[in-house]
Design an enzyme around this catalytic site. Sequence first.
Site, PDB file in Angstrom:
ATOM      1  N   ASN A  74      -1.398   7.173   7.603  1.00 37.61           N
ATOM      2  CA  ASN A  74      -1.035   8.579   7.409  1.00 37.61           C
ATOM      3  C   ASN A  74      -2.280   9.401   7.706  1.00 37.61           C
ATOM      4  O   ASN A  74      -3.194   9.451   6.897  1.00 37.61           O
ATOM      5  CB  ASN A  74      -0.553   8.785   5.967  1.00 37.61           C
ATOM      6  CG  ASN A  74      -0.286  10.240   5.655  1.00 37.61           C
ATOM      7  OD1 ASN A  74      -0.304  11.090   6.541  1.00 37.61           O
ATOM      8  ND2 ASN A  74      -0.050  10.542   4.383  1.00 37.61           N
ATOM      9  N   LYS A 134      -2.558  12.490   7.877  1.00 41.92           N
ATOM     10  CA  LYS A 134      -2.557  13.790   7.184  1.00 41.92           C
ATOM     11  C   LYS A 134      -2.939  14.900   8.178  1.00 41.92           C
ATOM     12  O   LYS A 134      -2.592  14.802   9.348  1.00 41.92           O
ATOM     13  CB  LYS A 134      -3.478  13.735   5.968  1.00 41.92           C
ATOM     14  CG  LYS A 134      -3.148  12.526   5.074  1.00 41.92           C
ATOM     15  CD  LYS A 134      -3.809  12.557   3.736  1.00 41.92           C
ATOM     16  CE  LYS A 134      -3.390  11.310   2.953  1.00 41.92           C
ATOM     17  NZ  LYS A 134      -3.918  11.283   1.596  1.00 41.92           N
ATOM     18  N   HIS A 154       5.495  12.847  -0.066  1.00 45.84           N
ATOM     19  CA  HIS A 154       4.093  12.527  -0.373  1.00 45.84           C
ATOM     20  C   HIS A 154       3.614  13.432  -1.499  1.00 45.84           C
ATOM     21  O   HIS A 154       4.009  14.608  -1.565  1.00 45.84           O
ATOM     22  CB  HIS A 154       3.239  12.720   0.882  1.00 45.84           C
ATOM     23  CG  HIS A 154       1.865  12.137   0.727  1.00 45.84           C
ATOM     24  ND1 HIS A 154       0.881  12.773   0.016  1.00 45.84           N
ATOM     25  CD2 HIS A 154       1.338  10.975   1.163  1.00 45.84           C
ATOM     26  CE1 HIS A 154      -0.214  12.006   0.036  1.00 45.84           C
ATOM     27  NE2 HIS A 154       0.038  10.925   0.721  1.00 45.84           N
ATOM     28  N   GLU A 179       1.014  14.992  -1.883  1.00 49.49           N
ATOM     29  CA  GLU A 179       0.383  16.231  -1.414  1.00 49.49           C
ATOM     30  C   GLU A 179       1.438  17.285  -1.079  1.00 49.49           C
ATOM     31  O   GLU A 179       1.230  18.473  -1.295  1.00 49.49           O
ATOM     32  CB  GLU A 179      -0.528  15.921  -0.215  1.00 49.49           C
ATOM     33  CG  GLU A 179      -1.800  15.210  -0.669  1.00 49.49           C
ATOM     34  CD  GLU A 179      -2.422  14.266   0.349  1.00 49.49           C
ATOM     35  OE1 GLU A 179      -2.066  14.322   1.537  1.00 49.49           O
ATOM     36  OE2 GLU A 179      -3.281  13.462  -0.079  1.00 49.49           O
ATOM     37  N   GLU A 206       2.203   5.433  -4.494  1.00 44.42           N
ATOM     38  CA  GLU A 206       0.880   6.028  -4.333  1.00 44.42           C
ATOM     39  C   GLU A 206       0.484   6.745  -5.621  1.00 44.42           C
ATOM     40  O   GLU A 206       0.881   7.915  -5.822  1.00 44.42           O
ATOM     41  CB  GLU A 206       0.891   7.029  -3.172  1.00 44.42           C
ATOM     42  CG  GLU A 206       1.223   6.408  -1.833  1.00 44.42           C
ATOM     43  CD  GLU A 206       0.618   7.200  -0.677  1.00 44.42           C
ATOM     44  OE1 GLU A 206      -0.047   6.579   0.155  1.00 44.42           O
ATOM     45  OE2 GLU A 206       0.765   8.427  -0.636  1.00 44.42           O
ATOM     46  N   GLY A 223      -7.386   9.333  -1.995  1.00 44.78           N
ATOM     47  CA  GLY A 223      -8.571  10.031  -1.498  1.00 44.78           C
ATOM     48  C   GLY A 223      -9.719  10.074  -2.491  1.00 44.78           C
ATOM     49  O   GLY A 223     -10.674  10.821  -2.305  1.00 44.78           O
ATOM     50  N   SER A 274      -6.523   4.866  -1.529  1.00 45.26           N
ATOM     51  CA  SER A 274      -7.852   4.299  -1.292  1.00 45.26           C
ATOM     52  C   SER A 274      -7.822   2.844  -0.842  1.00 45.26           C
ATOM     53  O   SER A 274      -8.675   2.045  -1.251  1.00 45.26           O
ATOM     54  CB  SER A 274      -8.732   4.473  -2.536  1.00 45.26           C
ATOM     55  OG  SER A 274      -8.890   5.854  -2.839  1.00 45.26           O
TER      56      SER A 274
HETATM   57  P1  13P Z   1      -6.246   7.548   1.001  1.00 38.80           P
HETATM   58  O1  13P Z   1      -6.084   6.187   1.658  1.00 38.80           O
HETATM   59  O2  13P Z   1      -7.161   8.433   1.758  1.00 38.80           O
HETATM   60  O3  13P Z   1      -6.562   7.417  -0.444  1.00 38.80           O
HETATM   61  O4  13P Z   1      -4.803   8.250   1.106  1.00 38.80           O
HETATM   62  C1  13P Z   1      -3.690   7.559   0.690  1.00 38.80           C
HETATM   63  C2  13P Z   1      -2.490   8.320   1.089  1.00 38.80           C
HETATM   64  O5  13P Z   1      -2.215   9.383   0.547  1.00 38.80           O
HETATM   65  C3  13P Z   1      -1.648   7.780   2.182  1.00 38.80           C
HETATM   66  O6  13P Z   1      -0.452   8.468   2.283  1.00 38.80           O
END
Ligand code: 13P
Length: 261
Positions: free
Chosen positions: A9, A11, A103, A105, A176, A182, A222
């Site tokens: 992803n 993003k 997601h 976010e 997640e 992150g 992560s």
């Molecule tokens: P990170 O791997 O950067 O922690 O992000 C995970 C994520 O949100 C994947 O959709």
Amino acid sequence: MRRMLIAGNWKMNGLSAEGLKLAETLAQRLQQATDYGDPPPPACDLLICPPFTLLWPLRDAIAGSGIALGGQDCHPAESGAHTGDVAAAMLSDVGCSHVVLGHSERRADHDEDDALVRAKAEAALAAGLTPIVCVGETEAQRDAGETLAVIARQVQGSVPAQALAGAERGLVVAYEPVWAIGTGRTATPEQVQEVHAALRGQLAELLGSARAEAIRLLYGGSVKPGNAADLLALDDVDGALVGGASLKAEDFWEIAAACPA
Ligand code: 13P
């Protein structure tokens, strides 16, 4: 047997030059591994989910490589007056097979709730896409001992159970934990297995055990080359949804290579 899926992803990252280079590097590595077998190709399917702006050029860059393409969101409507949004059929049209939905976010930044996520997943299925429905608890919810209840509520509300019954495409669910995204803090293998086993049980109740057994459950938060092997070895983990580490070809490849054969 569920084949593992490693999904990147990206993003809101990637201008055309770097995005193309990343996708081309991955496609070349996979081609070489497939042609020469040394190292062998990873024991998983690979999927990249770049920003919308890169879907079209990346479709050509990875054509024939075996790497699949996915979107990061879609609108629940088929088409219409929704400025700035992208319909599921548009993702399908540009070569996507998957779409990430719900997601954390998007749940946080755009106030997406379970009902909206389910409507988007229904639209994705109707357009021939496989939805990757994301669920996960916040740190406060985990600290309050509410993790499994939160996940259960999100699954109940966001999984398009009825639409799945007649759909040719399946479903992927990604766990997640919000506090692990992150942050560099990964959930422990015990925490991940506990949630994934509960998820599998709940999906069996919702969809029947045969369908639930076929659903790939990804862990995200992560994931890095250094922790991938431990996470991917867990019984109910069928792959990873990778954020930051998917922006580096070498790291993404190493995570994929950590899938048990
Ligand atoms: P990170 O791997 O950067 O922690 O992000 C995970 C994520 O949100 C994947 O959709």
